[in-house]
Design a protein around this motif. Structure first.
Motif, PDB file in Angstrom:
ATOM      1  N   CYS A 224       0.827  -1.199   0.000  1.00  0.00           N
ATOM      2  CA  CYS A 224       0.000   0.000   0.000  1.00  0.00           C
ATOM      3  C   CYS A 224       0.867   1.256   0.000  1.00  0.00           C
ATOM      4  CB  CYS A 224      -0.939  -0.005   1.202  1.00  0.00           C
ATOM      5  SG  CYS A 224      -2.144  -1.345   1.109  1.00  0.00           S
ATOM      6  N   LYS A 225       0.195   2.392  -0.176  1.00  0.00           N
ATOM      7  CA  LYS A 225       0.869   3.681  -0.306  1.00  0.00           C
ATOM      8  C   LYS A 225       1.729   4.004   0.918  1.00  0.00           C
ATOM      9  CE  LYS A 225      -0.157   8.352  -1.789  1.00  0.00           C
ATOM     10  NZ  LYS A 225      -1.195   9.292  -2.177  1.00  0.00           N
ATOM     11  N   ASP A 226       1.281   3.587   2.116  1.00  0.00           N
ATOM     12  CA  ASP A 226       2.054   3.856   3.343  1.00  0.00           C
ATOM     13  C   ASP A 226       3.141   2.799   3.581  1.00  0.00           C
ATOM     14  OD1 ASP A 226       0.608   1.659   4.162  1.00  0.00           O
ATOM     15  OD2 ASP A 226      -0.158   2.584   5.990  1.00  0.00           O
TER      16      ASP A 226
ATOM     17  N   THR B 154      -8.180  -0.404  -3.852  1.00  0.00           N
ATOM     18  CA  THR B 154      -8.221   0.578  -2.773  1.00  0.00           C
ATOM     19  C   THR B 154      -8.658  -0.154  -1.508  1.00  0.00           C
ATOM     20  OG1 THR B 154      -8.816   2.320  -4.334  1.00  0.00           O
ATOM     21  CG2 THR B 154      -9.240   2.744  -2.001  1.00  0.00           C
TER      22      THR B 154
ATOM     23  N   THR C   1      -9.266   0.027   2.745  1.00  0.00           N
ATOM     24  CA  THR C   1      -9.473   0.817   3.955  1.00  0.00           C
ATOM     25  C   THR C   1      -9.439  -0.136   5.151  1.00  0.00           C
ATOM     26  OG1 THR C   1     -10.925   2.307   2.734  1.00  0.00           O
ATOM     27  CG2 THR C   1     -11.017   2.423   5.128  1.00  0.00           C
TER      28      THR C   1
ATOM     29  N   LYS D   6      -6.609   3.782   9.561  1.00  0.00           N
ATOM     30  CA  LYS D   6      -5.960   4.326   8.369  1.00  0.00           C
ATOM     31  C   LYS D   6      -7.055   4.711   7.386  1.00  0.00           C
ATOM     32  CE  LYS D   6      -1.966   1.270   8.674  1.00  0.00           C
ATOM     33  NZ  LYS D   6      -1.134   0.289   7.951  1.00  0.00           N
TER      34      LYS D   6
ATOM     35  N   GLN E  33      -6.495   3.843   1.002  1.00  0.00           N
ATOM     36  CA  GLN E  33      -5.236   4.020   0.291  1.00  0.00           C
ATOM     37  C   GLN E  33      -5.134   3.067  -0.870  1.00  0.00           C
ATOM     38  OE1 GLN E  33      -1.849   3.186   2.801  1.00  0.00           O
ATOM     39  NE2 GLN E  33      -3.019   1.809   4.089  1.00  0.00           N
TER      40      GLN E  33
END
Length: 127
Positions: free
Chosen positions: A59-61, A114, A116, A120, A123
């Motif tokens: 993921c993005k993080d 995507t 969730t 958080k 993302q």
């Protein structure tokens, strides 16, 4: 010695002719099945869906999310740790986002989704 073989053959044929030639199986005693009627009228059993695809998303993080998509196209299992316990997500119909109580959601099934998870925001994640 020659006399014994024909006598043995005749005795064997006599014993075979005494066999029951009825094709119906004989049921000898035994209790009747108390659930026979219930089983005959029972609804067909539906097997649980099998795993269609196992995906590991980055993921993005920079976190990893593990998702198992099931063959009914309405159920997915999400894990935030590879050996962690899964969270079952369900879509109302095929093609809709998978959701679960607590704020879990997965939109999509391919290589880019995507996701969730609680704590958080949504993302983007990819394989």
């Amino acid at each position: 010695m020659k006399l014994y073989f024909p006598l043995i053959a005749v005795a064997g044929l006599a014993m075979l002719s005494a066999c029951n030639k009825n094709d119906e199986p004989e049921v000898v005693g035994g209790p009747a099945d108390p659930m026979a009627e219930k089983l005959a009228n029972a609804a067909p059993v539906e097997l649980p869906p099998s795993v269609k695809a196992n995906k590991q998303y980055r993921c993005k993080d920079n976190s990893l999310i593990f998702v198992d998509f099931l063959s009914d196209d309405k159920t997915a299992n999400l894990r935030t740790d590879k050996t962690g316990s899964p969270t079952k997500l369900v879509a109302p119909e095929a093609g809709k986002p998978y959701v679960a109580e607590g704020g879990y959601e997965v939109s999509g099934q391919g290589n880019d989704v995507t996701i969730t998870v609680p704590g958080k925001g949504a993302q983007s994640c990819h394989v």
